[in-house]
Design an enzyme around this catalytic site. Structure first.
Site, short mmCIF file in Angstrom:
data_model
loop_
_atom_site.label_atom_id
_atom_site.label_comp_id
_atom_site.label_asym_id
_atom_site.label_seq_id
_atom_site.Cartn_x
_atom_site.Cartn_y
_atom_site.Cartn_z
N GLU A 43 55.17 31.83 42.01
CA GLU A 43 54.26 32.66 41.22
C GLU A 43 54.87 34.04 41.02
OE1 GLU A 43 49.52 33.89 41.42
OE2 GLU A 43 50.62 33.60 43.30
N LYS A 115 46.54 30.38 35.15
CA LYS A 115 45.82 30.26 36.43
C LYS A 115 44.31 30.35 36.21
CE LYS A 115 46.00 32.38 41.06
NZ LYS A 115 46.66 33.48 41.83
N CYS A 156 48.89 28.85 43.04
CA CYS A 156 48.47 29.57 44.24
C CYS A 156 47.00 29.36 44.63
CB CYS A 156 48.79 31.07 44.07
SG CYS A 156 48.88 31.98 45.63
#
Length: 281
Positions: A43, A115, A156
């Site tokens: 990330e 995300k 994540c």
């Protein structure tokens, strides 16, 4: 293709793009020399800027993004599939996108994923994060069929939302990527167990390249890039230093794990319980 080699790059991103990309390019070439067919980066891999004002100033649009241009060139140079785990990307909206890019060996962007789940947490001891102040959440889950495998893309904090992973697996994903810049306290407590759980629940390979070490202004990331098999075994662990780990992905193991425990096809309807709160007692 039933079997191929995947690599996780574990870097310590600086707050500036040029030195970070120079180090990443060297790692991409080394990973390809190690036989990797799919090379994954963490990330915010092209720089990690701790100050929100500077993040907003430095953000570049996808059509004119130095990090993306570098990954596209490395893909053409090496002939490998590359995952730029995520890079800060300017949108037409007020907030930015935390966007993952999958790039094919010809250097073309094969898929992107923004995300979905924002890291808005208070860990304790002064560690407070409000990702939603800077980034707008994505709204679309992404899978893509490649010659290597069907990939599902996440980033994540998504890993704490198992419904997303179940949906990706039920949509055909065989390998799910989880590029991360995990904090040290939450990494020590939850990183390994959550990623192993996501692999076991979905019968997928989990590939989680992670940032590691100390970044600008004292921010620290946990490292321990992981490659996990569908039965939950850790095939590779990047430890606590920058470097590269690889493992063989045999997608036949996905069908094997799902045949042994066919939970992905066992959903049953049920009534939801009432929502309780302390105030209602």
């Amino acid at each position: 293709m039933s079997a191929f080699t995947v690599a996780c790059l574990q870097n310590t991103a600086e707050r500036d793009t040029e030195p970070t990309l120079a180090a990443l390019g060297d790692m991409v070439r080394r990973a390809r020399d190690m036989g990797a067919d799919l090379i994954t980066a963490p990330e915010v891999c092209s720089y990690l800027e701790p100050r929100r004002r500077l993040v907003l100033e430095k953000a570049e649009p996808q059509d004119n993004h130095r990090g993306l241009a570098a990954f596209r060139e490395w893909a053409r140079e090496t002939g490998a599939w590359l995952l730029a785990g995520s890079m800060v990307t300017r949108t037409e909206e007020e907030r930015l996108a935390n966007r993952s890019y999958l790039i094919d060996p010809a250097g073309e962007v094969a898929a992107t994923y923004d995300k979905i789940h924002m890291f808005d947490v208070d860990i304790g001891e002064g560690d407070r994060y409000r990702e939603s102040r800077t980034y707008r959440p994505g709204e679309r889950a992404v899978t893509i069929a490649t010659p290597l495998a069907v990939l599902g893309l996440t980033i994540c904090y998504d890993m704490r939302f198992p419904a997303l992973y179940r949906a990706l697996a039920q949509a055909g994903a065989e390998v799910i990527t989880v590029p991360s810049a995990f904090t040290v306290p939450t990494g020590r407590a939850h990183w390994h167990v959550l990623l192993r759980a996501r692999a076991i629940e979905t019968g997928c390979f989990i590939v989680a390249p992670a940032q590691v070490g100390e970044h600008a202004e004292g921010r620290r990331t946990y490292g321990h890039s992981l490659i996990v098999a569908p039965w939950g075994e850790v095939l590779a662990d990047g430890g606590e230093e920058p470097g590269i780990v690889t493992a063989e992905i045999d997608t036949a193991r996905v069908a094997e794990a799902r045949a042994r425990v066919p939970s992905l096809s066992g959903d049953r309807p049920f009534d939801l319980p009432p929502a309780w709160s302390a105030a209602a007692e």
